[in-house]
Enzyme design. Structure first.
Site, short mmCIF file in Angstrom:
data_model
loop_
_atom_site.label_atom_id
_atom_site.label_comp_id
_atom_site.label_asym_id
_atom_site.label_seq_id
_atom_site.Cartn_x
_atom_site.Cartn_y
_atom_site.Cartn_z
N SER A 120 101.46 62.17 19.96
CA SER A 120 102.42 61.23 20.55
C SER A 120 103.35 61.95 21.53
O SER A 120 102.92 62.35 22.60
CB SER A 120 103.17 60.49 19.44
OG SER A 120 103.83 59.37 19.97
N HIS A 161 99.68 54.98 20.99
CA HIS A 161 99.90 53.81 20.11
C HIS A 161 99.63 52.49 20.84
O HIS A 161 100.27 51.48 20.53
CB HIS A 161 101.35 53.81 19.57
CG HIS A 161 101.84 55.13 19.08
ND1 HIS A 161 101.26 55.78 18.02
CD2 HIS A 161 102.84 55.94 19.53
CE1 HIS A 161 101.89 56.93 17.82
NE2 HIS A 161 102.84 57.05 18.73
#
Length: 207
Positions: A120, A161
């Protein structure tokens, strides 16, 4: 040779990283930087990432760069063969890396063969600039960050995501806002991008 393993959610790509580690014959020690999570309320993914490494037989050294002096952090990164940088707030992470003057060192180490594993925020900072992520992350927590240039190790911009809660709306909005300006690489929580020099491969747990 540049070797990067980038993902949205490390625990969600456990098998992919296991296969990667076997293929690369990686040594079993990893320097684990959880610093991006310092400004987050929810940090279970950091515990899950540590557990994933342990399940795969890795020995972890945890290093919060925000709470260490520059010399210590630089020495640890210089000695590491595998560097993992967790998810969390991208702007806070970048601020702390810049405060300790770590970007150029990480780039040098990547050039010298260090494996870079980014989850991320840790994946986002490999881009040329991270400003595009301000719709997903709160930029105001990084009050000392004056510029948003990243590691510039990849020509694309990871959008993690994508389609995943709680980022369904913000990831879609980021894509719609920047799709005509940046080469956005949308990734769900079960995908990873493997970079070997100029070769870029997107892999998925579902394959």
């Amino acid at each position: 040779m540049k070797q990067l393993f980038l993902c949205s959610y490390f625990a969600g790509v456990k098998k992919l990283f296991s296969d990667y580690a076997k293929e690369k014959n990686l040594e079993n020690k990893v320097l684990f930087i959880p610093t991006a999570g310092n400004k987050e309320d929810y940090t279970d993914y950091i515990d899950e990432a540590q557990q994933t490494f342990k399940d795969l037989g890795f020995e972890i050294e945890v290093l919060d760069i925000a709470s260490c002096d520059r010399e210590t952090v630089q020495a640890k990164i210089f000695q590491s063969k595998i560097l993992y940088i967790s998810g969390g707030n991208t702007f806070y992470l970048l601020q702390e890396l810049k405060k300790k003057q770590l970007l150029s060192l990480i780039k040098e180490q990547i050039r010298d063969g260090m494996i870079y594993v980014g989850e991320s925020a840790g994946a986002i900072i490999t881009a040329k600039d991270v400003d595009y992520n301000k719709l997903m992350d709160d930029k105001t927590v990084a009050k000392e960050l004056s510029d948003t240039t990243g590691l510039n190790e990849v020509e694309f911009y990871i959008l993690p995501h994508y389609g995943e809660e709680p980022f369904t709306d913000s990831s879609k909005k980021t894509f719609e806002t920047y799709k005509n300006q940046l080469d956005l690489l949308r990734m769900n929580n079960s995908q990873a991008v493997i970079v070997n020099d100029k070769e870029i491969k997107v892999v998925s747990e579902q394959d």
